[in-house]
Design a protein around this motif. Structure first.
Motif, PDB file in Angstrom:
ATOM      1  N   GLY A  82       0.820  -1.210   0.000  1.00  0.00           N
ATOM      2  CA  GLY A  82       0.000   0.000   0.000  1.00  0.00           C
ATOM      3  C   GLY A  82       0.852   1.258   0.000  1.00  0.00           C
ATOM      4  O   GLY A  82       0.531   2.229  -0.695  1.00  0.00           O
ATOM      5  N   ILE A  83       1.932   1.252   0.761  1.00  0.00           N
ATOM      6  CA  ILE A  83       2.848   2.399   0.755  1.00  0.00           C
ATOM      7  C   ILE A  83       3.476   2.566  -0.623  1.00  0.00           C
ATOM      8  O   ILE A  83       3.602   3.688  -1.132  1.00  0.00           O
ATOM      9  CB  ILE A  83       3.928   2.221   1.845  1.00  0.00           C
ATOM     10  N   GLU A  84       3.843   1.462  -1.243  1.00  0.00           N
ATOM     11  CA  GLU A  84       4.410   1.517  -2.590  1.00  0.00           C
ATOM     12  C   GLU A  84       3.399   2.078  -3.589  1.00  0.00           C
ATOM     13  O   GLU A  84       3.745   2.869  -4.466  1.00  0.00           O
ATOM     14  CB  GLU A  84       4.863   0.120  -3.016  1.00  0.00           C
ATOM     15  N   ARG A  85       2.136   1.691  -3.444  1.00  0.00           N
ATOM     16  CA  ARG A  85       1.090   2.205  -4.340  1.00  0.00           C
ATOM     17  C   ARG A  85       0.894   3.707  -4.174  1.00  0.00           C
ATOM     18  O   ARG A  85       0.664   4.418  -5.149  1.00  0.00           O
ATOM     19  CB  ARG A  85      -0.231   1.482  -4.101  1.00  0.00           C
ATOM     20  N   VAL A  86       0.967   4.198  -2.936  1.00  0.00           N
ATOM     21  CA  VAL A  86       0.834   5.634  -2.718  1.00  0.00           C
ATOM     22  C   VAL A  86       1.991   6.374  -3.385  1.00  0.00           C
ATOM     23  O   VAL A  86       1.791   7.433  -3.992  1.00  0.00           O
ATOM     24  CB  VAL A  86       0.777   5.960  -1.209  1.00  0.00           C
ATOM     25  N   GLN A  87       3.187   5.821  -3.292  1.00  0.00           N
ATOM     26  CA  GLN A  87       4.334   6.463  -3.929  1.00  0.00           C
ATOM     27  C   GLN A  87       4.212   6.442  -5.447  1.00  0.00           C
ATOM     28  O   GLN A  87       4.655   7.366  -6.124  1.00  0.00           O
ATOM     29  CB  GLN A  87       5.626   5.780  -3.492  1.00  0.00           C
ATOM     30  N   GLN A  88       3.584   5.406  -5.967  1.00  0.00           N
ATOM     31  CA  GLN A  88       3.472   5.262  -7.415  1.00  0.00           C
ATOM     32  C   GLN A  88       2.260   6.010  -7.974  1.00  0.00           C
ATOM     33  O   GLN A  88       2.363   6.693  -8.980  1.00  0.00           O
ATOM     34  CB  GLN A  88       3.377   3.783  -7.775  1.00  0.00           C
ATOM     35  N   GLN A 117      -1.978   9.867  -3.519  1.00  0.00           N
ATOM     36  CA  GLN A 117      -2.852   9.646  -2.366  1.00  0.00           C
ATOM     37  C   GLN A 117      -4.296   9.339  -2.750  1.00  0.00           C
ATOM     38  O   GLN A 117      -5.096   9.021  -1.880  1.00  0.00           O
ATOM     39  CB  GLN A 117      -2.818  10.853  -1.450  1.00  0.00           C
ATOM     40  N   ASP A 118      -4.639   9.425  -3.998  1.00  0.00           N
ATOM     41  CA  ASP A 118      -6.013   9.147  -4.413  1.00  0.00           C
ATOM     42  C   ASP A 118      -6.258   7.669  -4.711  1.00  0.00           C
ATOM     43  O   ASP A 118      -7.351   7.306  -5.137  1.00  0.00           O
ATOM     44  CB  ASP A 118      -6.369   9.988  -5.645  1.00  0.00           C
ATOM     45  N   ASP A 119      -5.291   6.842  -4.493  1.00  0.00           N
ATOM     46  CA  ASP A 119      -5.432   5.409  -4.743  1.00  0.00           C
ATOM     47  C   ASP A 119      -6.258   4.777  -3.617  1.00  0.00           C
ATOM     48  O   ASP A 119      -5.829   4.722  -2.467  1.00  0.00           O
ATOM     49  CB  ASP A 119      -4.049   4.760  -4.824  1.00  0.00           C
ATOM     50  N   HIS A 120      -7.443   4.325  -3.952  1.00  0.00           N
ATOM     51  CA  HIS A 120      -8.361   3.790  -2.945  1.00  0.00           C
ATOM     52  C   HIS A 120      -7.868   2.490  -2.313  1.00  0.00           C
ATOM     53  O   HIS A 120      -8.119   2.249  -1.138  1.00  0.00           O
ATOM     54  CB  HIS A 120      -9.759   3.568  -3.550  1.00  0.00           C
ATOM     55  N   LEU A 121      -7.191   1.661  -3.066  1.00  0.00           N
ATOM     56  CA  LEU A 121      -6.693   0.398  -2.500  1.00  0.00           C
ATOM     57  C   LEU A 121      -5.637   0.654  -1.426  1.00  0.00           C
ATOM     58  O   LEU A 121      -5.607  -0.041  -0.408  1.00  0.00           O
ATOM     59  CB  LEU A 121      -6.128  -0.495  -3.607  1.00  0.00           C
ATOM     60  N   TRP A 141      -5.602   3.048   0.599  1.00  0.00           N
ATOM     61  CA  TRP A 141      -6.305   3.485   1.811  1.00  0.00           C
ATOM     62  C   TRP A 141      -6.632   2.293   2.692  1.00  0.00           C
ATOM     63  O   TRP A 141      -6.702   2.405   3.910  1.00  0.00           O
ATOM     64  CB  TRP A 141      -7.593   4.205   1.473  1.00  0.00           C
ATOM     65  N   LEU A 142      -6.873   1.167   2.089  1.00  0.00           N
ATOM     66  CA  LEU A 142      -7.188  -0.043   2.841  1.00  0.00           C
ATOM     67  C   LEU A 142      -5.921  -0.778   3.295  1.00  0.00           C
ATOM     68  O   LEU A 142      -5.885  -1.323   4.394  1.00  0.00           O
ATOM     69  CB  LEU A 142      -8.043  -0.974   1.969  1.00  0.00           C
ATOM     70  N   LEU A 143      -4.897  -0.758   2.457  1.00  0.00           N
ATOM     71  CA  LEU A 143      -3.705  -1.556   2.731  1.00  0.00           C
ATOM     72  C   LEU A 143      -2.774  -0.937   3.770  1.00  0.00           C
ATOM     73  O   LEU A 143      -2.219  -1.651   4.605  1.00  0.00           O
ATOM     74  CB  LEU A 143      -2.932  -1.795   1.423  1.00  0.00           C
ATOM     75  N   ILE A 144      -2.588   0.366   3.728  1.00  0.00           N
ATOM     76  CA  ILE A 144      -1.633   1.008   4.644  1.00  0.00           C
ATOM     77  C   ILE A 144      -2.022   0.811   6.105  1.00  0.00           C
ATOM     78  O   ILE A 144      -1.162   0.485   6.931  1.00  0.00           O
ATOM     79  CB  ILE A 144      -1.441   2.496   4.282  1.00  0.00           C
ATOM     80  N   PRO A 145      -3.288   0.989   6.494  1.00  0.00           N
ATOM     81  CA  PRO A 145      -3.626   0.739   7.905  1.00  0.00           C
ATOM     82  C   PRO A 145      -3.390  -0.702   8.361  1.00  0.00           C
ATOM     83  O   PRO A 145      -3.175  -0.936   9.545  1.00  0.00           O
ATOM     84  CB  PRO A 145      -5.110   1.104   7.990  1.00  0.00           C
ATOM     85  N   MET A 146      -3.393  -1.652   7.443  1.00  0.00           N
ATOM     86  CA  MET A 146      -3.105  -3.030   7.833  1.00  0.00           C
ATOM     87  C   MET A 146      -1.700  -3.139   8.426  1.00  0.00           C
ATOM     88  O   MET A 146      -1.494  -3.842   9.419  1.00  0.00           O
ATOM     89  CB  MET A 146      -3.242  -3.970   6.629  1.00  0.00           C
TER      90      MET A 146
END
Length: 148
Positions: free
Chosen positions: A45-51, A54-58, A60-65
């Motif tokens: 999830g952190i990698e997705r935010v960097q790529q 911050q508008d990536d909805h997935l 939002w679910l993965l980082i809190p895990m």
């Protein structure tokens, strides 16, 4: 003989990888094998935010895990560290004397408890803040779409 101080530090530092579970329960522990999964998903999830931003909805679910896994392992480290020697030895060293040295609390155990409390709380609060912020931003965005 399972050492309480070592278990506390393994839960704090290597808990998201299941190291404390492997130490205390052995390689047959299913939860020890499952703990790296939410950790890896959170890192993804952190990698997705960097790529993707911050508008990536997935994400939002993965980082809190990741955050909740780290916070849960910090809580487990606190619980290990605060366990009485009698209870520790009865549970993890049943063949030993209830007052055996591996169950005693040392200054290094107390430092592990303190760091687990500070960092675990910070990570938990950051995960909650991230989750609620993204949820409310999404709700406002959806309300704007409906009102137009």
């Amino acid at each position: 003989m399972k050492n309480k101080t070592l278990a506390t530090w393994l839960a704090f530092l290597g808990g998201p990888l299941g190291l404390h579970r492997f130490y205390l329960h052995g390689p047959g522990d299913l939860l020890a094998w499952m703990l790296p999964m939410p950790t890896a998903l959170g890192l993804y999830g952190i990698e997705r935010v960097q790529q993707w931003g911050q508008d990536d909805h997935l994400s939002w679910l993965l980082i809190p895990m990741l955050g909740f896994t780290i916070a849960g392992c910090a809580l487990r480290a606190i619980l290990y560290g605060l366990m009485t020697p009698e209870r520790w030895n009865a549970r993890y060293n049943p063949q030993a004397d209830p007052e055996a040295p591996p169950g005693r609390t040392h200054w290094f155990t107390v430092v592990g408890i303190g760091l687990s409390l500070m960092i675990g709380t910070a990570v938990l609060m950051a995960s909650l803040a991230f989750s609620f912020q993204r949820y409310f931003e999404y709700q406002i965005e959806e309300a704007r779409k409906i009102s137009q």
